[in-house]
Enzyme design. Sequence first.
Site, PDB file in Angstrom:
ATOM      1  N   PRO A 143      -4.106  55.677  16.689  1.00 56.12           N
ATOM      2  CA  PRO A 143      -4.518  55.777  18.090  1.00 56.12           C
ATOM      3  C   PRO A 143      -5.304  54.576  18.632  1.00 56.12           C
ATOM      4  O   PRO A 143      -6.491  54.658  18.942  1.00 56.12           O
ATOM      5  CB  PRO A 143      -5.357  57.054  18.108  1.00 56.12           C
ATOM      6  CG  PRO A 143      -5.937  57.125  16.736  1.00 56.12           C
ATOM      7  CD  PRO A 143      -4.883  56.575  15.824  1.00 56.12           C
ATOM      8  N   CYS A 144      -4.605  53.462  18.805  1.00 63.22           N
ATOM      9  CA  CYS A 144      -5.253  52.281  19.359  1.00 63.22           C
ATOM     10  C   CYS A 144      -5.682  52.495  20.808  1.00 63.22           C
ATOM     11  O   CYS A 144      -6.516  51.750  21.329  1.00 63.22           O
ATOM     12  CB  CYS A 144      -4.359  51.061  19.222  1.00 63.22           C
ATOM     13  SG  CYS A 144      -2.735  51.231  19.961  1.00 63.22           S
ATOM     14  N   HIS A 145      -5.164  53.549  21.440  1.00 62.13           N
ATOM     15  CA  HIS A 145      -5.604  53.856  22.809  1.00 62.13           C
ATOM     16  C   HIS A 145      -7.083  54.263  22.845  1.00 62.13           C
ATOM     17  O   HIS A 145      -7.690  54.266  23.904  1.00 62.13           O
ATOM     18  CB  HIS A 145      -4.729  54.947  23.432  1.00 62.13           C
ATOM     19  CG  HIS A 145      -4.851  56.277  22.764  1.00 62.13           C
ATOM     20  ND1 HIS A 145      -4.075  56.634  21.678  1.00 62.13           N
ATOM     21  CD2 HIS A 145      -5.664  57.336  23.018  1.00 62.13           C
ATOM     22  CE1 HIS A 145      -4.410  57.861  21.295  1.00 62.13           C
ATOM     23  NE2 HIS A 145      -5.364  58.310  22.095  1.00 62.13           N
TER      24      HIS A 145
END
Length: 182
Positions: A135-137
């Site tokens: 989850p780089c968001h």
Amino acid sequence: MTIDSTVIDTPIGPLSVLAGPDGAVRAAGFTPDPATLLPLVHSGLRGDLRPRGDLGPVNRAVVSYLDGDLTAIDPVPVQQHTGGAFMAHAWQVLRDVPAGEPVTYTGFAARAGRPAAVRAAAAACARNAAALFVPCHRVLRTDGTLGGYRWGLEVKTWLLGHERHSDSKPTPAMLPIDATVG
């Protein structure tokens, strides 16, 4: 080698997923065309795409996540190839960032054990092929603004809003978009 692909409908648009023969996600992104993900996969992990309507546990995890079980995507196996140990470690660290608790690039670098390596931490986000599952968001600029996201700031905003308010099921129109990129 064959790579299974599927497209899952989400409130923010189609999520395409590529998975290897063992079911591990090799790439995922908010696009209606799984073939556009193939260049993101390391050449040693690529194969011919085989469309499938359902990837079993992967599809179930995404649906559960969208229904509010924000940890449902956590156990889904991911396989990405890197050029070095830091990148692989950084991606694992990203998987450990809890939903609803985004970190800054500086905080991410510190969690990865290299507090001065903010650019390397940002590069780990940029090179991540398995969006949502890694989850780089959940990484923001140091000033708290969104920064960039391969799949667009509207998608990043929606994901962060969903994770912040999983019970209220926010829609993109409910969330402000900070168009600051950097």
